[in-house]
Scaffold this motif. Structure first.
Motif, PDB file in Angstrom:
ATOM      1  N   GLY A   1       1.067  -1.738 -19.320  1.00  0.00           N
ATOM      2  CA  GLY A   1       0.536  -0.464 -18.873  1.00  0.00           C
ATOM      3  C   GLY A   1       0.186  -0.445 -17.402  1.00  0.00           C
ATOM      4  N   ALA A   2       0.829  -1.313 -16.621  1.00  0.00           N
ATOM      5  CA  ALA A   2       0.600  -1.370 -15.176  1.00  0.00           C
ATOM      6  C   ALA A   2       1.849  -0.904 -14.431  1.00  0.00           C
ATOM      7  CB  ALA A   2       0.241  -2.786 -14.739  1.00  0.00           C
ATOM      8  N   PHE A   3       1.636  -0.049 -13.439  1.00  0.00           N
ATOM      9  CA  PHE A   3       2.712   0.352 -12.539  1.00  0.00           C
ATOM     10  C   PHE A   3       2.342  -0.171 -11.157  1.00  0.00           C
ATOM     11  CE2 PHE A   3       5.076   2.905  -9.577  1.00  0.00           C
ATOM     12  CZ  PHE A   3       6.248   3.232 -10.234  1.00  0.00           C
ATOM     13  N   PHE A   4       3.163  -1.082 -10.650  1.00  0.00           N
ATOM     14  CA  PHE A   4       2.933  -1.679  -9.339  1.00  0.00           C
ATOM     15  C   PHE A   4       3.719  -0.875  -8.307  1.00  0.00           C
ATOM     16  CE2 PHE A   4       2.782  -4.937 -12.629  1.00  0.00           C
ATOM     17  CZ  PHE A   4       1.520  -5.490 -12.423  1.00  0.00           C
ATOM     18  N   GLY A   5       3.040   0.055  -7.657  1.00  0.00           N
ATOM     19  CA  GLY A   5       3.716   0.906  -6.683  1.00  0.00           C
ATOM     20  C   GLY A   5       4.119   0.115  -5.456  1.00  0.00           C
ATOM     21  N   GLU A   6       5.402   0.139  -5.144  1.00  0.00           N
ATOM     22  CA  GLU A   6       5.906  -0.615  -3.999  1.00  0.00           C
ATOM     23  C   GLU A   6       5.874   0.201  -2.708  1.00  0.00           C
ATOM     24  OE1 GLU A   6       6.739  -3.790  -3.820  1.00  0.00           O
ATOM     25  OE2 GLU A   6       6.262  -4.114  -5.915  1.00  0.00           O
ATOM     26  N   SER A   7       6.449   1.383  -2.743  1.00  0.00           N
ATOM     27  CA  SER A   7       6.501   2.183  -1.531  1.00  0.00           C
ATOM     28  C   SER A   7       6.931   3.611  -1.873  1.00  0.00           C
ATOM     29  CB  SER A   7       7.498   1.572  -0.523  1.00  0.00           C
ATOM     30  OG  SER A   7       7.410   2.218   0.729  1.00  0.00           O
ATOM     31  N   MET A   8       6.703   4.533  -0.942  1.00  0.00           N
ATOM     32  CA  MET A   8       7.177   5.904  -1.090  1.00  0.00           C
ATOM     33  C   MET A   8       7.585   6.422   0.281  1.00  0.00           C
ATOM     34  SD  MET A   8       3.593   7.817  -1.981  1.00  0.00           S
ATOM     35  CE  MET A   8       2.165   7.732  -0.896  1.00  0.00           C
ATOM     36  N   PHE A   9       8.350   7.493   0.287  1.00  0.00           N
ATOM     37  CA  PHE A   9       8.847   8.014   1.560  1.00  0.00           C
ATOM     38  C   PHE A   9       9.023   9.523   1.478  1.00  0.00           C
ATOM     39  CE2 PHE A   9      12.738   8.127  -0.765  1.00  0.00           C
ATOM     40  CZ  PHE A   9      13.570   9.023  -0.121  1.00  0.00           C
ATOM     41  N   SER A  10       9.101  10.146   2.644  1.00  0.00           N
ATOM     42  CA  SER A  10       9.365  11.577   2.757  1.00  0.00           C
ATOM     43  C   SER A  10      10.404  11.828   3.837  1.00  0.00           C
ATOM     44  CB  SER A  10       8.095  12.349   3.141  1.00  0.00           C
ATOM     45  OG  SER A  10       7.185  12.444   2.091  1.00  0.00           O
ATOM     46  N   ARG A  11      11.334  12.701   3.535  1.00  0.00           N
ATOM     47  CA  ARG A  11      12.239  13.212   4.565  1.00  0.00           C
ATOM     48  C   ARG A  11      11.935  14.675   4.872  1.00  0.00           C
ATOM     49  NH1 ARG A  11      17.023  10.247   1.771  1.00  0.00           N
ATOM     50  NH2 ARG A  11      17.012   8.250   2.882  1.00  0.00           N
ATOM     51  N   ARG A  12      11.086  15.273   4.033  1.00  0.00           N
ATOM     52  CA  ARG A  12      10.624  16.640   4.247  1.00  0.00           C
ATOM     53  C   ARG A  12       9.122  16.670   4.008  1.00  0.00           C
ATOM     54  NH1 ARG A  12      15.241  20.798   1.873  1.00  0.00           N
ATOM     55  NH2 ARG A  12      17.061  19.637   2.652  1.00  0.00           N
ATOM     56  N   PRO A  13       8.424  17.652   4.607  1.00  0.00           N
ATOM     57  CA  PRO A  13       6.967  17.684   4.494  1.00  0.00           C
ATOM     58  C   PRO A  13       6.488  17.663   3.043  1.00  0.00           C
ATOM     59  CG  PRO A  13       7.706  19.245   6.161  1.00  0.00           C
ATOM     60  CD  PRO A  13       8.939  18.741   5.476  1.00  0.00           C
ATOM     61  N   ASN A  14       5.498  16.810   2.780  1.00  0.00           N
ATOM     62  CA  ASN A  14       4.803  16.725   1.493  1.00  0.00           C
ATOM     63  C   ASN A  14       5.622  16.128   0.353  1.00  0.00           C
ATOM     64  OD1 ASN A  14       2.235  18.093   2.242  1.00  0.00           O
ATOM     65  ND2 ASN A  14       3.609  19.841   2.602  1.00  0.00           N
ATOM     66  N   ALA A  15       6.852  15.685   0.606  1.00  0.00           N
ATOM     67  CA  ALA A  15       7.691  15.190  -0.489  1.00  0.00           C
ATOM     68  C   ALA A  15       7.090  13.944  -1.143  1.00  0.00           C
ATOM     69  CB  ALA A  15       9.102  14.899   0.003  1.00  0.00           C
ATOM     70  N   SER A  16       6.501  13.043  -0.361  1.00  0.00           N
ATOM     71  CA  SER A  16       5.917  11.841  -0.959  1.00  0.00           C
ATOM     72  C   SER A  16       4.663  12.191  -1.763  1.00  0.00           C
ATOM     73  CB  SER A  16       5.595  10.794   0.105  1.00  0.00           C
ATOM     74  OG  SER A  16       4.612  11.257   1.001  1.00  0.00           O
ATOM     75  N   LYS A  17       3.904  13.186  -1.305  1.00  0.00           N
ATOM     76  CA  LYS A  17       2.718  13.608  -2.055  1.00  0.00           C
ATOM     77  C   LYS A  17       3.122  14.253  -3.379  1.00  0.00           C
ATOM     78  CE  LYS A  17      -0.393  14.337   1.865  1.00  0.00           C
ATOM     79  NZ  LYS A  17      -1.269  15.301   2.573  1.00  0.00           N
ATOM     80  N   VAL A  18       4.179  15.040  -3.349  1.00  0.00           N
ATOM     81  CA  VAL A  18       4.688  15.625  -4.592  1.00  0.00           C
ATOM     82  C   VAL A  18       5.146  14.507  -5.532  1.00  0.00           C
ATOM     83  CG1 VAL A  18       6.513  17.057  -5.602  1.00  0.00           C
ATOM     84  CG2 VAL A  18       5.320  17.826  -3.541  1.00  0.00           C
ATOM     85  N   ALA A  19       5.842  13.522  -4.986  1.00  0.00           N
ATOM     86  CA  ALA A  19       6.321  12.399  -5.805  1.00  0.00           C
ATOM     87  C   ALA A  19       5.162  11.652  -6.437  1.00  0.00           C
ATOM     88  CB  ALA A  19       7.164  11.448  -4.956  1.00  0.00           C
ATOM     89  N   LEU A  20       4.120  11.370  -5.664  1.00  0.00           N
ATOM     90  CA  LEU A  20       2.974  10.640  -6.199  1.00  0.00           C
ATOM     91  C   LEU A  20       2.269  11.448  -7.280  1.00  0.00           C
ATOM     92  CD1 LEU A  20       1.164   8.154  -6.118  1.00  0.00           C
ATOM     93  CD2 LEU A  20      -0.131   9.246  -4.267  1.00  0.00           C
ATOM     94  N   THR A  21       2.178  12.754  -7.107  1.00  0.00           N
ATOM     95  CA  THR A  21       1.531  13.602  -8.104  1.00  0.00           C
ATOM     96  C   THR A  21       2.288  13.560  -9.427  1.00  0.00           C
ATOM     97  OG1 THR A  21       0.732  15.081  -6.361  1.00  0.00           O
ATOM     98  CG2 THR A  21       0.694  15.923  -8.609  1.00  0.00           C
ATOM     99  N   TYR A  22       3.605  13.695  -9.349  1.00  0.00           N
ATOM    100  CA  TYR A  22       4.403  13.641 -10.581  1.00  0.00           C
ATOM    101  C   TYR A  22       4.379  12.237 -11.189  1.00  0.00           C
ATOM    102  CZ  TYR A  22       6.307  18.361 -10.561  1.00  0.00           C
ATOM    103  OH  TYR A  22       6.440  19.726 -10.643  1.00  0.00           O
ATOM    104  N   LEU A  23       4.290  11.213 -10.343  1.00  0.00           N
ATOM    105  CA  LEU A  23       4.188   9.853 -10.867  1.00  0.00           C
ATOM    106  C   LEU A  23       2.897   9.681 -11.654  1.00  0.00           C
ATOM    107  CD1 LEU A  23       5.123   6.850 -11.005  1.00  0.00           C
ATOM    108  CD2 LEU A  23       3.728   6.492  -8.950  1.00  0.00           C
ATOM    109  N   VAL A  24       1.779  10.121 -11.090  1.00  0.00           N
ATOM    110  CA  VAL A  24       0.495   9.989 -11.776  1.00  0.00           C
ATOM    111  C   VAL A  24       0.535  10.729 -13.109  1.00  0.00           C
ATOM    112  CG1 VAL A  24      -1.944  10.635 -11.687  1.00  0.00           C
ATOM    113  CG2 VAL A  24      -0.868   9.562  -9.703  1.00  0.00           C
ATOM    114  N   ASP A  25       1.106  11.910 -13.128  1.00  0.00           N
ATOM    115  CA  ASP A  25       1.222  12.649 -14.385  1.00  0.00           C
ATOM    116  C   ASP A  25       2.067  11.878 -15.395  1.00  0.00           C
ATOM    117  OD1 ASP A  25       0.982  15.286 -15.970  1.00  0.00           O
ATOM    118  OD2 ASP A  25       3.148  14.970 -15.878  1.00  0.00           O
TER     119      ASP A  25
END
Length: 212
Positions: A123-147
């Motif tokens: 039940g562990a997710f070891f987050g390695e990295s995230m990126f954005s090529r457009r504004p807020n894309a990494s924040k959107v990704a993290l939100t959907y990941l948490v869900d």
């Protein structure tokens, strides 16, 4: 320090609370890290700002999982300085093929706009990295990941370190002892990151605000 790390040894390291990084993309050697303070995102304390909620509600993107794993890793490494070197690319590919490494992608206008990837054990997710090529894309990704992690029974989202970006969304630092206690509990669970489908934006926001 090593340049001959196997996928099995990498997983064993994560299970013990340590993780590897390279000094640069051109340095083939990997170093194990075991920070005194560890970054995590408490899944029940995730914070969505009003501006991010507005972006999510607009819904001008598509979400997928494991549709472009290598593309997400490449996007994360596409910066002036990166700790993702050739050996790590190979290890991540091997772990993805074995079902231990996963990605979540954000698409806009048919292009990969951002994403996040990590490794799962129990039940562990070891987050390695995230990126954005457009504004807020990494924040959107993290939100959907948490869900996704909440819906599939995960209890630990490890970020290794925290940044102001992560702290603004609820990331905190815990001691090595507390982290390992949380990790030990998470490893007793059986979770399937691939189950379920990404929710509609409004459903996502309703779920997140009800449990945060």
């Amino acid at each position: 320090m090593t340049d001959r790390l196997s996928a099995e040894l990498l997983l064993a390291g994560y299970a013990q609370g340590i993780f590897p990084m390279a000094e640069s993309r051109d340095n083939p050697q990997l170093h194990w890290f075991d920070p005194a303070l560890r970054g995590i995102v408490p899944l029940d304390k995730f914070h969505i700002s009003r501006s991010l909620a507005k972006v999510i509600r607009r819904g001008d993107y598509n979400i997928s999982t494991n549709a472009a794993f290598r593309g997400v890793v490449e996007g994360c490494a596409d910066r002036d300085e990166t700790w993702i070197n050739g050996p790590l690319f190979t290890l991540y590919d091997q772990l993805h093929a074995a079902g231990f490494a996963h990605s979540l992608e954000v698409w806009q206008d048919g292009d990969l706009a951002g994403g996040i990837f990590g490794i799962t054990l129990g039940g562990a997710f070891f987050g390695e990295s995230m990126f954005s090529r457009r504004p807020n894309a990494s924040k959107v990704a993290l939100t959907y990941l948490v869900d996704r992690l909440r819906q599939t029974g995960f209890t630990l989202l490890d970020t290794q370190y925290i940044t102001p970006h992560l702290a603004s969304m609820g990331a905190i630092e815990v001691t090595r002892i507390e982290y390992r206690a949380r990790l030990a509990q998470a490893l007793t669970r059986e979770c399937d990151f691939t189950s379920g489908v990404p929710p509609a934006p409004q459903s996502l926001l309703q779920r997140m605000t009800q449990t945060s």
